[in-house]
Write a protein that holds these residues in place. Sequence first.
Motif, PDB file in Angstrom:
ATOM      1  N   VAL A  36       0.825  -1.095  -0.032  1.00 37.62           N
ATOM      2  CA  VAL A  36      -0.040   0.069   0.170  1.00 37.62           C
ATOM      3  C   VAL A  36       0.840   1.142   0.149  1.00 37.62           C
ATOM      4  N   ALA A  37       2.000   1.391   0.885  1.00 40.83           N
ATOM      5  CA  ALA A  37       2.828   2.514   0.845  1.00 40.83           C
ATOM      6  C   ALA A  37       3.457   2.583  -0.297  1.00 40.83           C
ATOM      7  N   LYS A  38       3.965   1.553  -1.100  1.00 41.04           N
ATOM      8  CA  LYS A  38       4.518   1.899  -2.405  1.00 41.04           C
ATOM      9  C   LYS A  38       3.466   2.186  -3.586  1.00 41.04           C
ATOM     10  N   LEU A  39       2.197   1.665  -3.348  1.00 44.36           N
ATOM     11  CA  LEU A  39       0.986   2.467  -4.308  1.00 44.36           C
ATOM     12  C   LEU A  39       0.817   3.738  -3.993  1.00 44.36           C
ATOM     13  N   TRP A  40       0.788   4.325  -2.970  1.00 46.62           N
ATOM     14  CA  TRP A  40       0.342   5.675  -2.488  1.00 46.62           C
ATOM     15  C   TRP A  40       1.677   6.495  -3.181  1.00 46.62           C
ATOM     16  N   HIS A  41       2.798   5.845  -2.978  1.00 44.99           N
ATOM     17  CA  HIS A  41       4.143   6.729  -3.516  1.00 44.99           C
ATOM     18  C   HIS A  41       3.844   6.856  -4.786  1.00 44.99           C
ATOM     19  N   HIS A  42       3.412   5.858  -5.675  1.00 42.57           N
ATOM     20  CA  HIS A  42       3.306   5.908  -6.994  1.00 42.57           C
ATOM     21  C   HIS A  42       2.373   7.191  -7.456  1.00 42.57           C
ATOM     22  N   PHE A  43       1.471   7.626  -6.640  1.00 47.46           N
ATOM     23  CA  PHE A  43       0.669   8.532  -6.841  1.00 47.46           C
ATOM     24  C   PHE A  43       0.974   9.826  -5.867  1.00 47.46           C
ATOM     25  N   ASN A  44       2.598   9.858  -5.804  1.00 44.05           N
ATOM     26  CA  ASN A  44       2.978  11.050  -5.165  1.00 44.05           C
ATOM     27  C   ASN A  44       2.216  11.417  -3.843  1.00 44.05           C
ATOM     28  N   MET A  45       1.873  10.395  -3.076  1.00 41.65           N
ATOM     29  CA  MET A  45       1.249  10.471  -1.928  1.00 41.65           C
ATOM     30  C   MET A  45       2.030   9.870  -0.855  1.00 41.65           C
ATOM     31  N   ASP A  46       2.046   9.851   0.494  1.00 43.00           N
ATOM     32  CA  ASP A  46       2.881   9.392   1.364  1.00 43.00           C
ATOM     33  C   ASP A  46       2.121   9.012   2.487  1.00 43.00           C
ATOM     34  N   ILE A  47       1.515   7.634   2.669  1.00 44.47           N
ATOM     35  CA  ILE A  47       0.933   7.168   3.552  1.00 44.47           C
ATOM     36  C   ILE A  47       1.654   6.580   4.724  1.00 44.47           C
ATOM     37  N   GLU A  48       3.022   6.901   4.806  1.00 47.63           N
ATOM     38  CA  GLU A  48       3.986   6.633   5.856  1.00 47.63           C
ATOM     39  C   GLU A  48       4.478   7.832   6.395  1.00 47.63           C
ATOM     40  N   CYS A  49       3.459   8.843   6.468  1.00 47.70           N
ATOM     41  CA  CYS A  49       3.779  10.069   6.961  1.00 47.70           C
ATOM     42  C   CYS A  49       3.862  10.153   8.327  1.00 47.70           C
ATOM     43  N   GLY A  50       3.175   9.384   9.048  1.00 44.12           N
ATOM     44  CA  GLY A  50       2.691   9.534  10.487  1.00 44.12           C
ATOM     45  C   GLY A  50       3.911   9.937  11.486  1.00 44.12           C
ATOM     46  N   PRO A  51       5.042   9.017  11.341  1.00 50.20           N
ATOM     47  CA  PRO A  51       6.150   9.244  12.334  1.00 50.20           C
ATOM     48  C   PRO A  51       6.969  10.590  11.821  1.00 50.20           C
ATOM     49  N   LYS A  52       6.984  11.087  10.615  1.00 52.75           N
ATOM     50  CA  LYS A  52       7.447  12.288  10.051  1.00 52.75           C
ATOM     51  C   LYS A  52       6.987  13.508  10.640  1.00 52.75           C
ATOM     52  N   SER A  53       5.708  13.733  11.259  1.00 53.04           N
ATOM     53  CA  SER A  53       5.008  14.934  11.444  1.00 53.04           C
ATOM     54  C   SER A  53       6.142  15.588  12.458  1.00 53.04           C
ATOM     55  N   ARG A  54       6.728  15.207  13.402  1.00 51.86           N
ATOM     56  CA  ARG A  54       7.427  16.187  14.317  1.00 51.86           C
ATOM     57  C   ARG A  54       8.401  16.947  13.637  1.00 51.86           C
ATOM     58  N   ARG A  55       9.225  16.063  12.690  1.00 53.22           N
ATOM     59  CA  ARG A  55       9.967  17.029  11.783  1.00 53.22           C
ATOM     60  C   ARG A  55       9.501  17.905  10.876  1.00 53.22           C
ATOM     61  N   LEU A  56       8.179  17.640   9.995  1.00 54.14           N
ATOM     62  CA  LEU A  56       7.367  18.632   9.503  1.00 54.14           C
ATOM     63  C   LEU A  56       7.058  19.696   9.985  1.00 54.14           C
ATOM     64  N   LEU A  57       6.647  19.570  11.354  1.00 52.61           N
ATOM     65  CA  LEU A  57       6.214  20.902  12.193  1.00 52.61           C
ATOM     66  C   LEU A  57       7.505  21.480  12.528  1.00 52.61           C
ATOM     67  N   GLN A  58       8.469  20.896  12.933  1.00 51.10           N
ATOM     68  CA  GLN A  58       9.607  21.773  13.350  1.00 51.10           C
ATOM     69  C   GLN A  58       9.931  22.599  12.069  1.00 51.10           C
ATOM     70  N   ASP A  59      10.273  21.883  11.078  1.00 50.51           N
ATOM     71  CA  ASP A  59      10.670  22.483   9.589  1.00 50.51           C
ATOM     72  C   ASP A  59       9.791  23.587   9.192  1.00 50.51           C
ATOM     73  N   SER A  60       8.361  23.694   9.889  1.00 50.73           N
ATOM     74  CA  SER A  60       7.473  24.856   9.443  1.00 50.73           C
ATOM     75  C   SER A  60       7.454  25.960  10.416  1.00 50.73           C
ATOM     76  N   GLY A  61       8.550  25.669  11.369  1.00 50.81           N
ATOM     77  CA  GLY A  61       8.556  26.999  12.395  1.00 50.81           C
ATOM     78  C   GLY A  61       7.762  26.921  13.684  1.00 50.81           C
TER      79      GLY A  61
END
Length: 391
Positions: free
Chosen positions: A285-310
């Motif tokens: 499923v994760a590979k399938l979403w990546h094919h459509f430029n979506m990231d269903i593995e995003c959950g654990p990356k949320s902390r970094r994404l929030l930090q990078d956004s200020g």
Amino acid sequence: MLDTLTPTYTARFDENSQELSLIGSMRPQHEADMAKCLQVLEQSLRLVRGTLYINVKRLVRVNNIAFRILAAALVNAATERPDLKIKIITSSVVGWSTKKFGVLSAVNANLIIEEYDNEFYPGQTFVENSDFIHVLRTQTKMTWRHERSILPRHGLKPGMKVADICSGIGDFAVLMQKEFNPSRIVALDHSKSSLAYARGVAEEFGISGIEYVYGDASEMLLEDNQFDFVTCRHALQVFDRPELILKELFRICKPGGRVYVTNEKNSHCLGEPHGESIQWTYTEVAKLWHHFNMDIECGPKSRRLLQDSGFDKIQMESFMVTNLDGDPQDFADIIESWKNLFAGDMAKQRGDSPEFIERFKRGFDDHIFAALHPKGYAGWPIWVASGRKPL
């Protein structure tokens, strides 16, 4: 960065991206009122090579005087600079913009119109399927059992001004309205059909006071620093550039307010019995979403994404939705819908073989079996993160 502010609109040029953004309401009474805008355009043209991007996604109004002057300037620039392409980025949210600016492409081939939303929302057509709506409601019902106690830990209190961005069918906004009684609540989504359904949900629950707004989450027509608490659930994973969404969430949040996001890591879905089959399918499923430029593995990356956004003072936790959260059939219904969507429309669009799809479906079926088995266990993990906009 060139930046010119008038009482009603802003003209801003970013040399790094070669993008001139026009924001606000452009309603001059005289040609002289457009002088500053034209000055920024002229300066932009001197600095760019290749392509100049004219971003009108947040230009909410343009009167005839402004459009005539702006159109003439763009046509002249395209004529005088045959080496330059001028790409005008519109949005379906501002309904008139594509049609109005579209006439310019017929005047000069180097004036190109691009409706941004079509590229930016790669998963929109999948999730707007009306057959999926009842499943979204079931998902929210099951996650709410956890989130109603999580939200206060992340700063939500009664009486706050709240925005639910990418609100979908609106049931989460309804639940927040009932549980936390905000002084104001706005629910914004890019899907007209979802918003229409959301209004029906509010009526069904007897809920009033929710402001439903049609909008592009990456270019919202909401003012700065409005909300004490901003939610954006299961949405960053659907967009190919989540940092643009977070930039907007940051902008509309008040200093000292918090932004709350939830996302998944679908490859961590689990179940027993038949754990290996289930694991294989969700990794695919994760590979399938990546094919459509979506990231269903995003959950654990949320902390970094929030930090990078200020954001600062970031809090993060996770919870597991399981077949033991109420009726196991509800969990099974969610997985059945995933099977129909992922192993149906999405896998077929990717061009997967019948043999692959058959194995792909088997993992979903085994997950359903685990959910309904009297001794079985099935789980779907959700990551929650929130960050404060610094004072």
